[in-house]
Design an enzyme around this catalytic site. Structure first.
Site, PDB file in Angstrom:
ATOM      1  CG  ASN A  16       4.187  -2.461  -1.438  1.00  0.00           C
ATOM      2  OD1 ASN A  16       2.834  -2.672  -1.655  1.00  0.00           O
ATOM      3  ND2 ASN A  16       4.808  -1.398  -1.672  1.00  0.00           N
ATOM      4  CG  LEU A  95      16.673  -9.345  -9.895  1.00  0.00           C
ATOM      5  CD1 LEU A  95      15.343  -9.861  -9.517  1.00  0.00           C
ATOM      6  CD2 LEU A  95      18.076  -9.532  -9.002  1.00  0.00           C
ATOM      7  CG  ASN A 109       8.812  -4.779  -9.613  1.00  0.00           C
ATOM      8  OD1 ASN A 109       9.079  -4.726  -8.569  1.00  0.00           O
ATOM      9  ND2 ASN A 109       8.567  -3.796 -10.389  1.00  0.00           N
ATOM     10  CG  HIS A 111       6.878   0.807 -11.259  1.00  0.00           C
ATOM     11  ND1 HIS A 111       7.882   1.103 -11.006  1.00  0.00           N
ATOM     12  CD2 HIS A 111       6.062   1.817 -11.897  1.00  0.00           C
ATOM     13  CE1 HIS A 111       8.282   2.240 -11.473  1.00  0.00           C
ATOM     14  NE2 HIS A 111       7.358   2.771 -12.240  1.00  0.00           N
ATOM     15  CG  ASP A 147       9.989  -0.220 -13.324  1.00  0.00           C
ATOM     16  OD1 ASP A 147      10.211  -0.963 -12.414  1.00  0.00           O
ATOM     17  OD2 ASP A 147      10.731   0.936 -13.089  1.00  0.00           O
ATOM     18  CB  ALA A 175      -3.780   1.810  -4.171  1.00  0.00           C
ATOM     19  CD  GLU A 176       3.181   1.156  -4.146  1.00  0.00           C
ATOM     20  OE1 GLU A 176       3.902   0.238  -3.653  1.00  0.00           O
ATOM     21  OE2 GLU A 176       3.459   2.312  -4.223  1.00  0.00           O
TER      22      GLU A 176
HETATM   23  C1  GRF Z   1       6.701   0.942  -3.301  1.00  0.00           C
HETATM   24  O1  GRF Z   1       6.366   2.191  -3.761  1.00  0.00           O
HETATM   25  C2  GRF Z   1       6.875   0.231  -4.442  1.00  0.00           C
HETATM   26  O2  GRF Z   1       6.171   0.276  -5.395  1.00  0.00           O
HETATM   27  C3  GRF Z   1       8.391   0.657  -4.904  1.00  0.00           C
HETATM   28  O3  GRF Z   1       9.167   0.927  -3.666  1.00  0.00           O
HETATM   29  C4  GRF Z   1       8.301   1.122  -2.812  1.00  0.00           C
HETATM   30  C5  GRF Z   1       8.762   0.330  -1.675  1.00  0.00           C
HETATM   31  O4  GRF Z   1       8.096   0.360  -0.494  1.00  0.00           O
HETATM   32  N1  GRF Z   1       8.848  -0.496  -5.837  1.00  0.00           N
HETATM   33  P1  GRF Z   1       8.121  -0.492   0.542  1.00  0.00           P
HETATM   34  O5  GRF Z   1       9.473  -0.921   0.799  1.00  0.00           O
HETATM   35  O6  GRF Z   1       7.263  -1.807  -0.034  1.00  0.00           O
HETATM   36  O7  GRF Z   1       7.554   0.477   1.831  1.00  0.00           O
END
Ligand code: GRF
Length: 217
Positions: A16, A95, A109, A111, A147, A175-176
Site C-alpha cells: 500500500n 497508537l 488507515n 483496513h 479500526d 482494491a486497496e
Molecule cells: C493490508 O491488507 C492493509 O489493509 C492491512 O495490512 C495489509 C498491509 O499490506 N492493514 P501491505 O504492507 O500494504 O502490503
C-alpha cells in the site's frame, strides 16, 4: 501547486505504501511522500521505499523500553519530516489515544474489510467463515479505538464461489491499492472533511463516495 507532505508508517511488505508512492510520482498528485517509517527493522517495504528514492527509517519498537518512548521517537520523526498527514499502511502497532488525538483528522488507515464489519486481524478468513457475499476494504480517519473512525472511502469486492483466503486477499489488496491513493488525495487537498464524525467529500458528486466494485470480479 504546493503538495501536502505525507509520511507512511509500515510494518511489513509495504504494497500500500508503494501504491501511494506510485500515485505521488504523478506531478499533479496533491501529496508527496516525504518519509516512510517502519517499527520493524527488516520490513521489506523499507527497501521498496528506498528504491523509489523515499527516505525510509526503522524505529525498532523492541529497542524502546516503553510504548511512550517509542511514540515520542515516532512523533519526533514525523515532526522532523514536517509531515502534515500520516498514512498507516499495514502498521501493526496500536497508537495511544494522546498521539491519535494530536493527529486528529490528519491520520488515516487502510483496513482490509468493509468497516465496521471485521475489525482486527484475519479479516479475510473471518469474512469467508461468516459467508458474506461482499467483502472489501476501507480507508478511514483514525480514532483511539482499533479500526474505528470516520470512513473516507470503501471498495466492495465480491466473494466468489470457491474463494479461499489467498485469492480473496489478493482481490481485496488490488482494491486497496486503488482506493488508498484516492483517499490521500482527498485528505491532502482538504476535500475530505469530518462533519459530525462522518466524512464529507467537498465538491464530489455523490457517486464519488460510493462503493466501487472490483473490475476483476
Ligand atoms: C493490508 O491488507 C492493509 O489493509 C492491512 O495490512 C495489509 C498491509 O499490506 N492493514 P501491505 O504492507 O500494504 O502490503
Amino acid at each position: 501547486m504546493t503538495r501536502t507532505r505525507a509520511a507512511v508508517l509500515i510494518s511489513g511488505r509495504g504494497s500500500n505504501m508503494a501504491a501511494l508512492v506510485a500515485a505521488a510520482a504523478a506531478a499533479d498528485y496533491p501529496a508527496e511522500i516525504v518519509r516512510v517509517i517502519s517499527d520493524v527493522p527488516g520490513a521489506p517495504g523499507l527497501d521498496l521505499a528506498r528504491a523509489a528514492g523515499i527516505p525510509a527509517i526503522a524505529l525498532d519498537r523492541r529497542g524502546f523500553g516503553s510504548k511512550a518512548a517509542f511514540e515520542a521517537a515516532l512523533e519526533a520523526s514525523l515532526v522532523e519530516a514536517e509531515a502534515a498527514v500520516v498514512c498507516l499502511a499495514g502498521f501493526m502497532q496500536l497508537l495511544s489515544a494522546p498521539l491519535v488525538e494530536r493527529w486528529r483528522d490528519r491520520l488515516i488507515n487502510i483496513h482490509p474489510s468493509l468497516l465496521p464489519s471485521f475489525r482486527g486481524l484475519d479479516t479475510h478468513r473471518r469474512a469467508l467463515a461468516a459467508g458474506v457475499r461482499i467483502h472489501g476494504c476501507t480507508v478511514h480517519f483514525v480514532r483511539a479505538a482499533t479500526d474505528d473512525g470516520p470512513i473516507i472511502i470503501q471498495a466492495a469486492v465480491p466473494v466468489l464461489a470457491g474463494d479461499g483466503e489467498p485469492g480473496l486477499a489478493a482481490r481485496v489488496l488490488a482494491a486497496e491499492h486503488r482506493v488508498y491513493p484516492q483517499a490521500l488525495a482527498w485528505v491532502a487537498t482538504g476535500r475530505a472533511r469530518v462533519v459530525d464524525e462522518r466524512v464529507v467529500i467537498d465538491g464530489a458528486p455523490e457517486r464519488d463516495g460510493a462503493p466501487l466494485v472490483s473490475p476483476s470480479a
